[in-house]
Design an enzyme around this catalytic site. Structure first.
Site, PDB file in Angstrom:
ATOM      1  N   VAL A   1       9.680  -8.117   6.315  1.00 12.39           N
ATOM      2  CA  VAL A   1       8.674  -9.226   5.732  1.00 12.39           C
ATOM      3  C   VAL A   1       7.657  -8.033   7.106  1.00 12.39           C
ATOM      4  CG1 VAL A   1       7.016 -10.624   6.448  1.00 12.39           C
ATOM      5  CG2 VAL A   1       9.306 -11.080   4.842  1.00 12.39           C
TER       6      VAL A   1
ATOM      7  N   ARG B   1       6.825   4.246   0.754  1.00  7.90           N
ATOM      8  CA  ARG B   1       7.841   6.146   1.321  1.00  7.90           C
ATOM      9  C   ARG B   1       8.749   5.621   2.076  1.00  7.90           C
ATOM     10  NH1 ARG B   1       3.969  10.372   0.313  1.00  7.90           N
ATOM     11  NH2 ARG B   1       5.304  11.392   2.546  1.00  7.90           N
TER      12      ARG B   1
ATOM     13  N   TYR C   1     -12.673  -4.286   4.314  1.00  8.60           N
ATOM     14  CA  TYR C   1     -11.471  -5.046   4.071  1.00  8.60           C
ATOM     15  C   TYR C   1     -11.242  -5.109   3.204  1.00  8.60           C
ATOM     16  CZ  TYR C   1      -8.620  -9.155   3.817  1.00  8.60           C
ATOM     17  OH  TYR C   1      -6.995  -8.993   2.970  1.00  8.60           O
TER      18      TYR C   1
ATOM     19  N   LYS D   1      -8.543  -3.169   0.957  1.00 10.56           N
ATOM     20  CA  LYS D   1      -7.747  -3.805  -0.045  1.00 10.56           C
ATOM     21  C   LYS D   1      -7.633  -2.703  -1.588  1.00 10.56           C
ATOM     22  CE  LYS D   1      -5.609  -6.611   2.271  1.00 10.56           C
ATOM     23  NZ  LYS D   1      -3.499  -6.952   2.218  1.00 10.56           N
TER      24      LYS D   1
ATOM     25  N   THR E   1      -5.512 -19.592   7.462  1.00  8.70           N
ATOM     26  CA  THR E   1      -4.372 -19.046   8.376  1.00  8.70           C
ATOM     27  C   THR E   1      -5.879 -18.561   9.565  1.00  8.70           C
ATOM     28  OG1 THR E   1      -4.896 -17.001   7.701  1.00  8.70           O
ATOM     29  CG2 THR E   1      -2.797 -18.071   6.669  1.00  8.70           C
TER      30      THR E   1
END
Length: 232
Positions: free
Chosen positions: A12, A112, A144, A148, A179
């Site tokens: 993660v 990759r 942003y 994305k 968050t």
């Protein structure tokens, strides 16, 4: 391809806070072996996870980790940053460059580097945390959104290129999460744990896309409409 969580070894990225921490906690609870990547491994506090040093904006950092972690079967590309401001009127493009390095090139670097590892371990899966802003934009979150959007396109590219090696590629879209990154945002926010629940379910069922909330489902539904509908 479906993923058996308690037989998986998961990396993660951005695992020390927010959504990354929620992923790490849920995966440990599900019985997975979890490497918790962060620029400062000392900031990882989840019991049962193994902290590892990782800067997804640095080629050498990613390559070094991939060379060490030969047992990884799932990569969760979660690390991300947000910089406010207009791409046209902000004096410097430095903030946008940072967003591209982390939000776009970061997942590409890890993909990759770890794709051969996943292939050697039977295919596995890659999860890319995207956004409803992959498809829509706001003048205050222009960089942003653009980073994305590029990450969404790369997710589709990755899915096509890695299909033959049996790697499941999951794109995750959501509006705002509860968050620190969205602390100043008003309006509905999804709990990180709820998004993680949906993503882990998608991995187990072999699904390629998660639309985590009403916002992401609505934005995708209007993609075929007038472009003005995608500016908020």
């Amino acid at each position: 391809m479906s993923i058996v969580l308690d037989q998986s070894t998961v990396l993660v990225t951005g695992a020390n806070r927010g959504l990354g921490k929620a992923f790490t906690e849920a995966l440990v609870a599900a019985g997975a072996t979890v490497y918790a990547g962060a620029r400062d491994p000392g900031s990882v506090t989840t019991p049962g996870a193994t902290p590892v040093r990782l800067d997804v904006s640095d080629d050498a950092s990613v390559a070094e980790l991939a060379a060490r972690l030969g047992d990884v079967t799932v990569v969760v590309n979660n690390a991300g940053i947000g910089r406010s401001g207009s791409l046209l009127s902000t004096p410097s493009l430095d903030g946008f460059r940072e967003e591209l390095e982390t939000n776009t090139l970061g997942p590409l670097r890890t993909t990759r580097a770890f794709a051969p590892v996943l292939a050697a371990n039977g295919g596995g899966a890659i999860v890319n945390v995207l956004s409803a802003l992959s498809w829509a934009t706001s003048p205050t979150l222009a960089g942003y959104s653009a980073s994305k959007a590029a990450a969404w396109s790369l997710t589709n590219v990755t899915r096509g290129e890695l299909r033959d090696q049996g790697t499941l590629v999951v794109g995750v879209h959501v509006g705002f999460l509860d968050t620190d990154m969205a602390a100043d945002v008003e309006g509905p926010k999804l709990a990180p744990a709820e998004l993680v629940r949906q993503v882990l379910e998608a991995l187990q069922q072999g699904e390629e896309e998660v639309l985590g909330d009403d916002t992401s489902r609505f934005v995708k539904s209007v993609l075929s409409g007038p472009p003005a509908h995608l500016v908020v």
